[in-house]
Design a protein around this motif. Structure first.
Motif, mmCIF file in Angstrom:
data_model
loop_
_atom_site.group_PDB
_atom_site.id
_atom_site.type_symbol
_atom_site.label_atom_id
_atom_site.label_comp_id
_atom_site.label_asym_id
_atom_site.label_seq_id
_atom_site.Cartn_x
_atom_site.Cartn_y
_atom_site.Cartn_z
ATOM 1 N N GLY A 77 -24.427 -11.971 76.205
ATOM 2 C CA GLY A 77 -24.080 -13.244 75.583
ATOM 3 C C GLY A 77 -23.028 -13.064 74.491
ATOM 4 N N THR A 78 -23.166 -12.002 73.719
ATOM 5 C CA THR A 78 -22.185 -11.713 72.667
ATOM 6 C C THR A 78 -20.843 -11.352 73.276
ATOM 7 O OG1 THR A 78 -23.931 -10.965 71.172
ATOM 8 C CG2 THR A 78 -21.690 -10.220 70.684
ATOM 9 N N TYR A 79 -20.869 -10.543 74.329
ATOM 10 C CA TYR A 79 -19.607 -10.144 74.976
ATOM 11 C C TYR A 79 -18.898 -11.360 75.569
ATOM 12 C CZ TYR A 79 -22.036 -5.626 74.820
ATOM 13 O OH TYR A 79 -22.728 -4.512 74.416
ATOM 14 N N ALA A 80 -19.685 -12.252 76.186
ATOM 15 C CA ALA A 80 -19.100 -13.468 76.769
ATOM 16 C C ALA A 80 -18.542 -14.373 75.678
ATOM 17 C CB ALA A 80 -20.154 -14.212 77.596
ATOM 18 N N LEU A 81 -19.270 -14.504 74.589
ATOM 19 C CA LEU A 81 -18.784 -15.309 73.469
ATOM 20 C C LEU A 81 -17.472 -14.741 72.948
ATOM 21 C CD1 LEU A 81 -19.135 -17.580 71.391
ATOM 22 C CD2 LEU A 81 -20.487 -15.971 70.009
ATOM 23 N N ASN A 82 -17.405 -13.437 72.802
ATOM 24 C CA ASN A 82 -16.172 -12.805 72.322
ATOM 25 C C ASN A 82 -15.012 -13.059 73.277
ATOM 26 O OD1 ASN A 82 -17.512 -11.892 70.080
ATOM 27 N ND2 ASN A 82 -17.529 -9.750 70.687
ATOM 28 N N ALA A 83 -15.270 -12.960 74.576
ATOM 29 C CA ALA A 83 -14.209 -13.213 75.556
ATOM 30 C C ALA A 83 -13.712 -14.652 75.432
ATOM 31 C CB ALA A 83 -14.726 -12.942 76.979
ATOM 32 N N GLY A 84 -14.641 -15.586 75.331
ATOM 33 C CA GLY A 84 -14.269 -16.990 75.187
ATOM 34 C C GLY A 84 -13.539 -17.258 73.882
ATOM 35 N N CYS A 85 -13.975 -16.616 72.815
ATOM 36 C CA CYS A 85 -13.326 -16.812 71.513
ATOM 37 C C CYS A 85 -11.897 -16.277 71.512
ATOM 38 C CB CYS A 85 -14.141 -16.149 70.413
ATOM 39 S SG CYS A 85 -15.639 -17.074 69.990
ATOM 40 N N ILE B 151 -5.322 -8.760 75.833
ATOM 41 C CA ILE B 151 -6.703 -8.634 75.356
ATOM 42 C C ILE B 151 -7.615 -9.630 76.071
ATOM 43 C CG2 ILE B 151 -8.208 -8.908 73.338
ATOM 44 C CD1 ILE B 151 -5.842 -7.740 71.663
ATOM 45 N N CYS B 152 -7.172 -10.865 76.201
ATOM 46 C CA CYS B 152 -7.988 -11.877 76.883
ATOM 47 C C CYS B 152 -8.327 -11.455 78.308
ATOM 48 C CB CYS B 152 -7.270 -13.226 76.895
ATOM 49 S SG CYS B 152 -7.171 -14.026 75.276
ATOM 50 N N GLU B 153 -7.350 -10.917 79.006
ATOM 51 C CA GLU B 153 -7.582 -10.503 80.393
ATOM 52 C C GLU B 153 -8.515 -9.304 80.468
ATOM 53 O OE1 GLU B 153 -3.457 -10.314 81.697
ATOM 54 O OE2 GLU B 153 -3.752 -12.215 82.766
ATOM 55 N N ARG B 154 -8.467 -8.438 79.457
ATOM 56 C CA ARG B 154 -9.383 -7.291 79.459
ATOM 57 C C ARG B 154 -10.807 -7.695 79.089
ATOM 58 N NH1 ARG B 154 -7.961 -3.191 75.834
ATOM 59 N NH2 ARG B 154 -6.417 -4.442 74.752
ATOM 60 N N LEU B 155 -10.957 -8.797 78.359
ATOM 61 C CA LEU B 155 -12.294 -9.271 77.992
ATOM 62 C C LEU B 155 -12.904 -10.186 79.056
ATOM 63 C CD1 LEU B 155 -11.768 -10.034 74.199
ATOM 64 C CD2 LEU B 155 -13.226 -8.250 75.178
ATOM 65 N N LEU B 156 -12.082 -10.782 79.901
ATOM 66 C CA LEU B 156 -12.564 -11.726 80.910
ATOM 67 C C LEU B 156 -13.718 -11.176 81.765
ATOM 68 C CD1 LEU B 156 -12.307 -14.513 82.234
ATOM 69 C CD2 LEU B 156 -10.495 -13.548 83.682
ATOM 70 N N PRO B 157 -13.681 -9.923 82.221
ATOM 71 C CA PRO B 157 -14.813 -9.414 83.016
ATOM 72 C C PRO B 157 -16.159 -9.480 82.280
ATOM 73 C CG PRO B 157 -12.922 -7.976 83.278
ATOM 74 C CD PRO B 157 -12.575 -8.958 82.190
ATOM 75 N N ASP B 158 -16.132 -9.405 80.959
ATOM 76 C CA ASP B 158 -17.387 -9.533 80.201
ATOM 77 C C ASP B 158 -17.969 -10.931 80.357
ATOM 78 O OD1 ASP B 158 -17.425 -6.916 79.204
ATOM 79 O OD2 ASP B 158 -16.228 -7.458 77.454
ATOM 80 N N TYR B 159 -17.104 -11.932 80.342
ATOM 81 C CA TYR B 159 -17.589 -13.303 80.526
ATOM 82 C C TYR B 159 -18.108 -13.478 81.956
ATOM 83 C CZ TYR B 159 -18.059 -18.313 80.114
ATOM 84 O OH TYR B 159 -18.588 -19.589 80.082
#
Length: 164
Positions: A94-102, A29-37
């Motif tokens: 900003g929300t997507y990046a926050l979610n990726a970081g979280c 999941i973290c790797e799939r969210l990383l592009p958002d950050y």
């Protein structure tokens, strides 16, 4: 399937997996969210995707090398510094990046506090991101329509498969 049943089933499946598989679940999941950050960083020139990448690599390495609590705490501190404030960055990015970081933050915390709740939070973060993106793309969707949307169902099925 509704969200309550999904999380009950996911929780049940996660509780029987070995730690390596649980970390793998979170890493996926973290790797799939990383592009958002990364997209947020490129748009606003704020933050530091390298800290997320370094944290993800540390998590991968920890499976073989074990966990150093001091290193985890240092990464958590550095990561916290590059989480965007959604009041300052009101754009959806900003929300997507926050979610990726979280998600990365939760997985780092899991290394020193192996509670399933951290993984359920990671699951929730990607589900929220998908929900936000769908709401942005298809305005006017009701909560019920969002919960039955093929993209969300695909994610839930993917997570249930990963946690078998």
């Amino acid at each position: 399937m509704d969200s309550t049943r999904f999380y009950e089933r996911l929780s049940k499946q996660l509780t029987v997996l070995p730690k390596e598989r649980l970390i793998g679940f979170g890493l996926d999941i973290c790797e799939r969210l990383l592009p958002d950050y990364i997209g947020f960083y490129q748009e606003f020139n704020w933050g530091n995707p390298e800290i997320l990448k370094e944290s993800i690599q540390y998590i991968k390495d920890s499976v073989l090398n074990g966990v150093n609590e001091e290193q985890v705490n240092q990464l958590l501190t550095r990561l916290e510094e590059v989480l965007p404030d959604t009041e300052e960055f009101t754009d959806p990015l900003g929300t997507y990046a926050l979610n990726a970081g979280c998600a990365v933050f939760e997985l780092l915390e899991y290394l020193t506090d192996p509670e399933i709740d951290h993984l359920l939070n990671i699951s929730s973060v990607i589900t929220d991101t998908i929900d936000f993106k769908l709401s942005e793309l298809e305005t006017g969707l009701s909560e019920e329509e969002l919960l039955k949307h093929p993209e969300l169902l695909k994610e839930w099925n993917n997570q249930l498969e990963l946690s078998k």
